[in-house]
Design a protein around this motif. Sequence first.
Motif, short mmCIF file in Angstrom:
data_model
loop_
_atom_site.label_atom_id
_atom_site.label_comp_id
_atom_site.label_asym_id
_atom_site.label_seq_id
_atom_site.Cartn_x
_atom_site.Cartn_y
_atom_site.Cartn_z
N VAL A 283 3.91 3.27 -3.04
CA VAL A 283 3.98 1.80 -2.95
C VAL A 283 5.27 1.38 -2.27
N ARG A 284 6.38 2.02 -2.65
CA ARG A 284 7.68 1.66 -2.09
C ARG A 284 7.70 1.86 -0.58
N LEU A 295 5.64 -4.05 -9.69
CA LEU A 295 4.51 -3.14 -9.94
C LEU A 295 4.41 -2.92 -11.45
N ASN A 296 3.33 -3.46 -11.99
CA ASN A 296 3.11 -3.49 -13.42
C ASN A 296 2.84 -2.09 -14.00
N ALA A 314 -14.30 5.51 -6.02
CA ALA A 314 -13.83 4.28 -6.64
C ALA A 314 -12.89 3.57 -5.70
N GLU A 315 -12.64 2.31 -6.00
CA GLU A 315 -11.68 1.54 -5.23
C GLU A 315 -10.82 0.82 -6.25
N ILE A 316 -9.51 1.02 -6.17
CA ILE A 316 -8.61 0.44 -7.17
C ILE A 316 -7.68 -0.54 -6.47
N ALA A 317 -7.54 -1.74 -7.07
CA ALA A 317 -6.52 -2.67 -6.57
C ALA A 317 -5.28 -2.46 -7.45
N LEU A 318 -4.32 -1.65 -6.95
CA LEU A 318 -3.15 -1.33 -7.76
C LEU A 318 -2.28 -2.57 -7.93
N ARG A 323 -4.17 -1.03 -2.07
CA ARG A 323 -5.49 -0.58 -2.49
C ARG A 323 -5.52 0.94 -2.52
N ILE A 324 -6.27 1.49 -3.46
CA ILE A 324 -6.45 2.95 -3.51
C ILE A 324 -7.94 3.25 -3.36
N ASP A 325 -8.29 4.01 -2.34
CA ASP A 325 -9.68 4.45 -2.16
C ASP A 325 -9.78 5.88 -2.66
#
Lengths: 347, 347
Positions: A283-284, A295-296, A314-318, A323-325
């Motif tokens: 992320v950084r 970032l929680n 899956a698809e994650i909205a971090l 986004r993480i695919d």
Amino acid sequence: MPVTNLVSRVRAEAAAALVAFPSQLTLLVGVSGGPDSLCLADALAHVSGTRIVLAHLNHQLRGAEADADAQHVRAFAEARGLAVVIECQDVAALARQSQRSIELAAREARYAFLAQAAREHNTQFVAVAHHADDQAETVLFRMLRGAGTEGLRAMQQRAPLPGAPALMLLRPLLRITRKEIEHYCADLGIVTRHDASNDLRDATRNRIRHEVMPLLQEINPGVKQVLARLADSAAADAEVIAYAVEKALTHCVSQTRDSFTVLRAAWAQLPVGLQRGVLRACVRRLRPEQGVTDLNFSAIEEARDVLLSSVRQAEIALMAEIRIDVDREHFVMRRHDPPANEVAHAA
Amino acid sequence: MPVTNLVSRVRAEAAAALVAFPSQLTLLVGVSGGPDSLCLADALAHVSGTRIVLAHLNHQLRGAEADADAQHVRAFAEARGLAVVIECQDVAALARQSQRSIELAAREARYAFLAQAAREHNTQFVAVAHHADDQAETVLFRMLRGAGTEGLRAMQQRAPLPGAPALMLLRPLLRITRKEIEHYCADLGIVTRHDASNDLRDATRNRIRHEVMPLLQEINPGVKQVLARLADSAAADAEVIAYAVEKALTHCVSQTRDSFTVLRAAWAQLPVGLQRGVLRACVRRLRPEQGVTDLNFSAIEEARDVLLSSVRQAEIALMAEIRIDVDREHFVMRRHDPPANEVAHAA
């Protein structure tokens, strides 16, 4: 005045703080006129080969008293043949304009002034007089705010100057106690002013100094040293963890132009703290200008739950823009700035 | 009684603590008769597939009151159809014999009793009722004693049972607060006794509970959660550091029968915390029975000073029975038990 053991020790500590730097060093020293900063200025002035420039900001919060502080600093500098920069800023007005507290406005004005003065004197090095008591209070302050182990590092002996990361902030007195500083000034007959910067502390810091710390000292008289050492130990831990995260990145992450691809199985075998560390590091790097303070923790834990599960896609909205695919063998982290047409990005 | 949200949540937490273990589990549960341990016993009794055995030690410190505690535990178990083991020990006499404090003797007697009872019931698993308030107090206690970041880990949800490391100690309530436990008991009408184990706390722990914690709560009402999370974060850090030390060992250390040879240049490039970690890990392996608690921090720092210097040959006594032989490219750590003829060992 004879040089006492304590004076020698404080000067040796000041010299040690500069040992890694060029020997013909110019050093800007922030001084309020109080005992802490005059002790620091005196000790640094005795480090051979170092050119000292004192820098004093008049916050214009205490009228004639503040003017007298400035004059005191000027006289101190002149008596020692040191250069001095003195500036005035209307901190109360700055606070009103920016709608922030006086403490915050004063802190920002002070660091901006130090950065500016350092640049004008062609140096990257700024020293301030934070000491072991400040450090111990900062450890408790950070702890109470829930900053986690990383926050317990508190203040570093060397750090980027806030607001001007190309400059280096030095804290040579971080292992010297307030009592030792007072003795230093007394031993050398250094006349000091009331330290106005202490009047600008926020309410929590005042409660820590005047209520929490005395109570903890009753239980353990050495608590300030214990807390200062805890900060050192947290700093060493943080350095190891950063190193381990770097190693893990080279081991299980590959970077493309705008994304990071992580080998899911290799990542899953890392210790939990490194799993989190790798996600945070990606992320950084994906948004270097913002950092990861927003970032929680629970967002990371929810993402880990999915990534460690047997889910094959899956698809994650971090967070809003990350986004993480996820597929069977990898997961890909990428920046996902709110697009004009969000549908185009759907998998 | 209806099952409230709180009751469901505590039972879910208890179930989660067992999720990694075999489903037909026998679990020994230490109970005093106070709210904490009866809440734990009730919650665990509702985890399906788990066989609960309650274990109560009468410390014989409070006469008829202690006998009534034991009877209360027996009645609680019988009402729920749970097995129960009750034993008496004269803890005051044990303390006198071993010349230790009542607190310490009681703690040791309790863990020895739990270990013995677990073995008799053919289980490796022992649960105790430490909760989030205990954890927060333990963090402060360890911090005040100067235990460093490693000490801030405080209590773990799973740990070796003290004195019987082959058995596993579980703390399913470590994230549940005392207040929640009291509500749990009230919601279900569980009648509890005064928790006698609280009377056996030492003076420092009492001051932390009754003076320090209330003051910190005035500053931050969520301080207990903050401290409990700090323990989690310190535990995750410690795991990462242990992992990084292992990696560093494979990278720059080779082991012979009775020594460790370290590549000096590779070791020197590690972050400071890992340099220390590698030295400590070698000591731990050279004398597995003692651990490293008596390894002085300043001894490590003095050794580092030599190892990082340009010295081409040296011999360091890291501690009485650990010697380091330094040459240009390596250093060799070995055990050096006081020999009959010390001269024979000289290089």
